[in-house]
Scaffold this active site. Structure first.
Site, PDB file in Angstrom:
ATOM      1  NE  ARG A  69      -3.783  -2.559   0.705  1.00  0.00           N
ATOM      2  CZ  ARG A  69      -3.654  -3.378  -0.152  1.00  0.00           C
ATOM      3  NH1 ARG A  69      -3.029  -3.977  -0.885  1.00  0.00           N
ATOM      4  NH2 ARG A  69      -4.603  -4.173  -0.147  1.00  0.00           N
ATOM      5  CB  CYS A 118      -9.495  -3.446   3.797  1.00  0.00           C
ATOM      6  SG  CYS A 118      -9.738  -4.961   3.381  1.00  0.00           S
ATOM      7  CD  GLU A 165      -6.173  -0.601   2.531  1.00  0.00           C
ATOM      8  OE1 GLU A 165      -5.459  -1.420   2.551  1.00  0.00           O
ATOM      9  OE2 GLU A 165      -7.255  -0.871   1.512  1.00  0.00           O
TER      10      GLU A 165
HETATM   11  N1  EPU Z   1      -9.343 -13.985   8.216  1.00  0.00           N
HETATM   12  C1  EPU Z   1     -10.710 -14.381   8.803  1.00  0.00           C
HETATM   13  N2  EPU Z   1     -11.434 -13.738   9.732  1.00  0.00           N
HETATM   14  C2  EPU Z   1     -11.864 -11.939   8.637  1.00  0.00           C
HETATM   15  C3  EPU Z   1     -10.476 -12.234   7.799  1.00  0.00           C
HETATM   16  C4  EPU Z   1     -10.077 -12.951   7.157  1.00  0.00           C
HETATM   17  O1  EPU Z   1     -10.097 -15.016   9.485  1.00  0.00           O
HETATM   18  O2  EPU Z   1     -12.920 -11.845   9.241  1.00  0.00           O
HETATM   19  C5  EPU Z   1      -8.520 -14.696   7.562  1.00  0.00           C
HETATM   20  C6  EPU Z   1      -8.513 -15.373   6.852  1.00  0.00           C
HETATM   21  O3  EPU Z   1      -9.406 -16.883   6.632  1.00  0.00           O
HETATM   22  C7  EPU Z   1      -6.855 -15.423   5.667  1.00  0.00           C
HETATM   23  C8  EPU Z   1      -6.434 -14.425   6.403  1.00  0.00           C
HETATM   24  O4  EPU Z   1      -7.390 -13.905   7.441  1.00  0.00           O
HETATM   25  O5  EPU Z   1      -6.706 -16.584   6.151  1.00  0.00           O
HETATM   26  C9  EPU Z   1      -6.602 -13.336   5.190  1.00  0.00           C
HETATM   27  O6  EPU Z   1      -7.455 -13.236   4.924  1.00  0.00           O
HETATM   28  P1  EPU Z   1      -7.942 -12.635   3.340  1.00  0.00           P
HETATM   29  O7  EPU Z   1      -7.144 -12.727   2.453  1.00  0.00           O
HETATM   30  O8  EPU Z   1      -9.303 -11.701   3.522  1.00  0.00           O
HETATM   31  O9  EPU Z   1      -6.311 -11.374   3.495  1.00  0.00           O
HETATM   32  P2  EPU Z   1      -6.886  -9.439   4.366  1.00  0.00           P
HETATM   33  O10 EPU Z   1      -4.880  -9.692   4.494  1.00  0.00           O
HETATM   34  O11 EPU Z   1      -7.336  -9.626   5.359  1.00  0.00           O
HETATM   35  C10 EPU Z   1      -6.350  -8.159   2.082  1.00  0.00           C
HETATM   36  C11 EPU Z   1      -6.372  -7.215   1.548  1.00  0.00           C
HETATM   37  C12 EPU Z   1      -7.098  -6.840   1.046  1.00  0.00           C
HETATM   38  C13 EPU Z   1      -7.713  -8.084  -0.363  1.00  0.00           C
HETATM   39  C14 EPU Z   1      -7.651  -9.399   0.386  1.00  0.00           C
HETATM   40  C15 EPU Z   1      -7.053 -10.785  -0.747  1.00  0.00           C
HETATM   41  C16 EPU Z   1      -5.233  -5.247   3.492  1.00  0.00           C
HETATM   42  C17 EPU Z   1      -5.442  -4.139   3.885  1.00  0.00           C
HETATM   43  N3  EPU Z   1      -6.654  -5.755   2.753  1.00  0.00           N
HETATM   44  O12 EPU Z   1      -7.417  -8.404   3.233  1.00  0.00           O
HETATM   45  O13 EPU Z   1      -7.968  -5.751   0.525  1.00  0.00           O
HETATM   46  O14 EPU Z   1      -8.595  -8.326  -0.591  1.00  0.00           O
HETATM   47  O15 EPU Z   1      -5.853  -9.070   1.077  1.00  0.00           O
HETATM   48  O16 EPU Z   1      -6.604 -10.289  -1.068  1.00  0.00           O
HETATM   49  O17 EPU Z   1      -3.912  -5.135   2.558  1.00  0.00           O
HETATM   50  C18 EPU Z   1      -9.103  -3.552   0.745  1.00  0.00           C
HETATM   51  O18 EPU Z   1      -7.814  -3.402   0.689  1.00  0.00           O
HETATM   52  O19 EPU Z   1      -9.578  -2.650   0.726  1.00  0.00           O
HETATM   53  C19 EPU Z   1      -8.662  -5.153   0.655  1.00  0.00           C
HETATM   54  C20 EPU Z   1     -10.036  -5.948   0.892  1.00  0.00           C
END
Ligand code: EPU
Length: 311
Positions: free
Chosen positions: A181, A230, A301
């Site tokens: 980011r 997010c 973010e």
């Molecule tokens: N998880 C949970 N509970 C939750 C959310 C996530 O247990 O409520 C677990 C998932 O099961 C997984 C891990 O956490 O094992 C990671 O979750 P996810 O793949 O959703 O990735 P994230 O790190 O939570 C990031 C980005 C998202 C992007 C996703 C998918 C950030 C802040 N967020 O989320 O981006 O869509 O990866 O690649 O970097 C955004 O930037 O607005 C955004 C939504």
């Protein structure tokens, strides 16, 4: 003619696009939250945008530039000044780059979902993981938007910006130093255009990756309800803010109509009439719980815009 009326006349002349007085910002935000701005202006061309920004600076009129309003929280009191939208900068083109590559030239106002779809349709791979990220190309470059293992930055060849002192500058990929980011752009600069180099790939491979990306996003994030994506940055590459918020049992927590999504802990959704102050209160509750129990400080973010909202 009053000074304000003279300003408005000049803004209209420079913009040559839509200019509205006292628009409700909730209509321009994916969160569907926000009070009135003094003016919203949508320049129709790049020159219009450059001249408008130069004029606003010269006259010391407060302004903020937004793309499609998908990563912002406008304050309930709105914004005293001009909200400039880049939507009118909608040019995009594709030229061959050797037999294996395509060079996409894309202006800041083009929607990222549109670009992803065009690239896939035309047989160029690399952006499939970005499917479903809303917003404009300009905003996606500035925040190095990403999903899965892909971020916008890694496909960029160069970026054209307007610097804070009004100069148009081209920045090559090597100088952009993309990180999570993060992109190394001069402070206060504005993205005008980007060029992306994508690789020609078989339609089957692209389709398979696209299907997987759609499945991942649809099954892990809320859809069809207003939000700004997010809310917090992940504190580290192996630490998901959403997962932490989930572990602390905060999913479903509500202040007014603002609610921590029951699907993904890092989304706050607007259940109807949420106000910015509800969202900000919820953010503070989440932050302090995470700080107390996990000893981690979460940073935003999303961008908070408006009178009492700046942080
Ligand atoms: N998880 C949970 N509970 C939750 C959310 C996530 O247990 O409520 C677990 C998932 O099961 C997984 C891990 O956490 O094992 C990671 O979750 P996810 O793949 O959703 O990735 P994230 O790190 O939570 C990031 C980005 C998202 C992007 C996703 C998918 C950030 C802040 N967020 O989320 O981006 O869509 O990866 O690649 O970097 C955004 O930037 O607005 C955004 C939504």
């Amino acid at each position: 003619m009053t000074r304000a009326a003279a300003h408005l006349r000049e803004i209209r002349a420079l913009c040559q696009g839509r200019v509205l007085e006292q628009p409700l910002l909730c209509k321009y935000s994916s969160f569907r939250i926000g009070g009135p701005a003094d003016v919203i202006a949508e320049p129709r061309t790049r020159n219009g945008l450059i001249q408008l920004v130069q004029f606003l600076k010269a006259e010391a009129i407060p302004y903020v530039v937004i793309g499609r309003g998908t990563n912002v929280l406008f304050h309930d009191a709105g914004f005293r000044g001009v909200v400039v939208r880049t939507r009118g900068l909608g040019y995009w083109g594709l030229s061959p780059n050797g037999s294996q590559f395509g060079l996409f030239t894309v202006e800041a106002g083009v929607s990222l979902p549109f670009l992803v779809t065009q690239a896939c349709k035309r047989g160029f791979g690399g952006l499939e993981d970005l499917w479903g990220i809303p917003g404009s190309l300009g905003g996606a470059v500035k925040t190095n938007a990403g999903a899965g293992r892909t971020s916008v930055g890694e496909h960029l060849r160069d970026v054209t910006i307007l610097t804070s002192d009004g100069q148009v500058q081209h920045i090559e990929q090597e100088e952009l130093c993309f990180g999570y980011r993060f992109v190394n752009l001069p402070a206060g600069s504005l993205v005008l255009e980007a060029r992306m180099r994508l690789t020609r790939e078989s339609p089957e491979i692209i389709h398979t990756r696209l299907r997987a990306a759609k499945f991942r996003r649809r099954s892990s994030q809320p859809r069809g309800i207003p939000s700004a994506g997010c809310v917090f940055k992940n504190p580290a590459s192996d630490l998901s803010a959403g997962a932490m918020i989930d572990r602390l049992g905060l999913k479903g927590l509500r202040v007014g109509d603002a609610q921590v999504s029951e699907i993904h802990g890092n989304f706050i959704v607007n259940r109807g009439q949420a106000r910015a102050r509800d969202v900000l209160e919820l953010i503070e509750i989440i932050r302090s719980r995470v700080e107390e129990q996990e000893h981690v400080s979460l940073s935003l973010e999303i961008q908070v815009i408006g009178e009492e909202g700046a942080r």
